[in-house]
Write a protein that holds these residues in place. Sequence first.
Motif, PDB file in Angstrom:
ATOM      1  N   SER A  71       5.384  -1.495 -10.110  1.00  0.00           N
ATOM      2  CA  SER A  71       4.926  -2.685 -10.505  1.00  0.00           C
ATOM      3  C   SER A  71       5.176  -3.352  -9.236  1.00  0.00           C
ATOM      4  O   SER A  71       4.000  -4.258  -8.913  1.00  0.00           O
ATOM      5  CB  SER A  71       5.406  -3.248 -11.542  1.00  0.00           C
ATOM      6  OG  SER A  71       5.233  -4.561 -11.714  1.00  0.00           O
ATOM      7  N   ARG A  79       2.140  -4.918  -6.636  1.00  0.00           N
ATOM      8  CA  ARG A  79       1.912  -6.397  -6.622  1.00  0.00           C
ATOM      9  C   ARG A  79       2.141  -6.855  -4.921  1.00  0.00           C
ATOM     10  O   ARG A  79       1.516  -7.634  -4.555  1.00  0.00           O
ATOM     11  CB  ARG A  79       3.197  -7.086  -7.235  1.00  0.00           C
ATOM     12  CG  ARG A  79       3.051  -8.594  -7.162  1.00  0.00           C
ATOM     13  CD  ARG A  79       4.037  -9.157  -8.411  1.00  0.00           C
ATOM     14  NE  ARG A  79       3.891 -10.816  -8.104  1.00  0.00           N
ATOM     15  CZ  ARG A  79       4.669 -11.499  -8.614  1.00  0.00           C
ATOM     16  NH1 ARG A  79       5.611 -11.059  -9.252  1.00  0.00           N
ATOM     17  NH2 ARG A  79       4.626 -12.727  -8.497  1.00  0.00           N
ATOM     18  N   ASP A 110      -0.547  -8.795  -2.819  1.00  0.00           N
ATOM     19  CA  ASP A 110      -0.130 -10.115  -2.260  1.00  0.00           C
ATOM     20  C   ASP A 110      -0.494 -10.071  -0.644  1.00  0.00           C
ATOM     21  O   ASP A 110      -0.732 -11.082  -0.237  1.00  0.00           O
ATOM     22  CB  ASP A 110       1.280 -10.359  -2.451  1.00  0.00           C
ATOM     23  CG  ASP A 110       1.717 -10.896  -3.817  1.00  0.00           C
ATOM     24  OD1 ASP A 110       0.788 -11.065  -4.623  1.00  0.00           O
ATOM     25  OD2 ASP A 110       2.836 -10.818  -3.999  1.00  0.00           O
TER      26      ASP A 110
END
Length: 113
Positions: free
Chosen positions: A101, A105, A109
């Motif tokens: 996860s 992410r 980003d």
Amino acid sequence: MDLNELQRRALRIHDLYDELNLRERGRVWTREEFMLGFVGDVGDLAKIVMAQEGARDMPGGRAALEHELADCLWSVLVLAHRYDVELDVAFLHTMDELARSISARGRRDLGPA
């Protein structure tokens, strides 16, 4: 000492508490009551951490922090047993999920390369 050894030791102490509660109160704690005791320990830990960070005054210092962290670990080990959770397996699975996860992410980003 590995996790299984820690859990065996935690359960021996838990059994001693059961014996004491049977003798003094005529019954042992339910899983729910044990969980509520753990919540109380987490509250105590929060106060000690605040004291360590200078946000409140509490006696005990580092020794109190070590004691409360060990108390919380004891509760987690016992709860895992009482709910038939293989804590080492669950921990590794959860860490793998978190790593995936967080990595995903981080890539989002960054945006397109």
